[in-house]
Design an enzyme around this catalytic site. Structure first.
Site, PDB file in Angstrom:
ATOM      1  CE  LYS A   1      -0.624   7.824   7.479  1.00  0.00           C
ATOM      2  NZ  LYS A   1      -1.190   6.496   7.103  1.00  0.00           N
TER       3      LYS A   1
ATOM      4  CE  LYS B   1      -3.423   2.838   0.284  1.00  0.00           C
ATOM      5  NZ  LYS B   1      -4.340   2.942   1.412  1.00  0.00           N
TER       6      LYS B   1
END
Length: 305
Positions: free
Chosen positions: A237, A169
């Protein structure tokens, strides 16, 4: 099998709505409105994380970061305090694979299983049931969770062992962020050299440079609609974690680091809660262009709740 879902935000709520179509579901979130929305669809509300964990065999989580996952699991009244041995926790957060493996090892010592299953495809993919799900799990664990995950989407992939889902991911989100930024650069380049950006988009979509962001978000950006459902802080992030993986694995991250720095500027200028699509305003500022209609400013007016 009793299934629970903790974290009913912009993505988690959509994923949970898919699960409840096929399975009885227990839910918890700090937002009473988010819980009520799932209850209207047939879910059972729980009074706390502990209440949910005590009742469920499988617990799905979708939270902003791995730190939030740690808190929900290990804080007083968390999952680890109330879940029975044999419970399986399935983390759909876009998390840190290092933290994921540490959490899995700690829970395993308590007889609780932990696997990662983040998703990619955005709110539209979640709503339509086409989102990609990347699972990091042992084979027996994967076999156990597949029937649940296929209620969300048929596009379920076994990426590898624990943490592999989060690795995949993060790599995907870094790739997506690079595509997003270079798409804005290309449109800005065309606009500053006399081509209407809407015409440039039409041509790009028929040419070799077409990509997901051009196909999905850019027409809205050019029309001044800047809400995609994902914050610039969360994207930064994700890229930061991907670049750290590169450092740890001795992988050069030339483009990843450049895009990370660009989104750091966006965070500093617009705030972590601003929608990722307002990055187009930053590109306009850098280039002196107007691919976004001129009545928009860099103020974070499109911030998500």
């Amino acid at each position: 099998m009793k299934i629970g879902y903790v974290g009913l935000g912009n993505m988690g709520g959509r994923l949970a709505r898919r699960v409840v179509l096929e399975h009885p579901l227990f839910v918890f979130d700090r937002s009473e409105a988010a819980v009520a929305s799932l209850v209207e669809r047939g879910a059972t509300a729980c009074s706390s994380v502990a209440d949910l964990a005590a009742q469920c065999d499988v617990i799905l989580l979708c939270l902003p970061t791995s730190d939030h996952v740690r808190s929900v699991i290990f804080d007083d009244g968390g999952v680890a305090d109330s879940a029975a041995k044999g419970t399986l926790v399935l983390d759909q957060t876009t998390g840190d694979p290092v933290a994921t493996r540490e959490i899995a090892a700690t829970l395993a010592a308590r007889g609780i299983e932990f696997v990662d299953a983040p998703v990619s495809g955005g709110p539209m993919g979640a709503d339509s049931g086409t989102i990609a799900i990347m699972v990091g799990a042992e084979e027996s664990q994967y076999d156990k969770v597949v029937p649940i995950l296929r209620a969300i989407s048929p596009n379920v992939f076994h990426a590898g062992g624990i943490g592999a889902g989060h690795v995949t991911k993060l790599a995907n989100n870094m790739l997506s962020a690079v595509n997003r930024m270079v798409s804005l650069e290309a449109l800005t380049l065309a606009a500053k050299n006399g081509v209407d950006p809407k015409k440039a988009l039409e041509i790009f979509l028929a040419s070799s440079g077409r990509n997901f962001h051009l196909e999905t978000f850019v027409a809205d950006i050019l029309a001044g609609h800047l809400t995609s459902g994902f914050t610039v802080g969360l994207l930064h992030k994700d890229i930061r974690l991907a670049c750290q993986m590169g450092v740890d694995a001795d992988v050069p991250m030339h483009l990843g680091n450049q895009v990370k720095d660009f989104y750091q500027i966006c965070v500093n200028e617009m705030g972590r809660e601003a929608d990722v699509n307002v990055a187009a305003l930053m590109m306009d500022r850098f280039a002196g262009s107007h691919i976004v209609p001129v009545d928009h400013t860099l103020a974070p007016t499109t911030s998500l709740p």
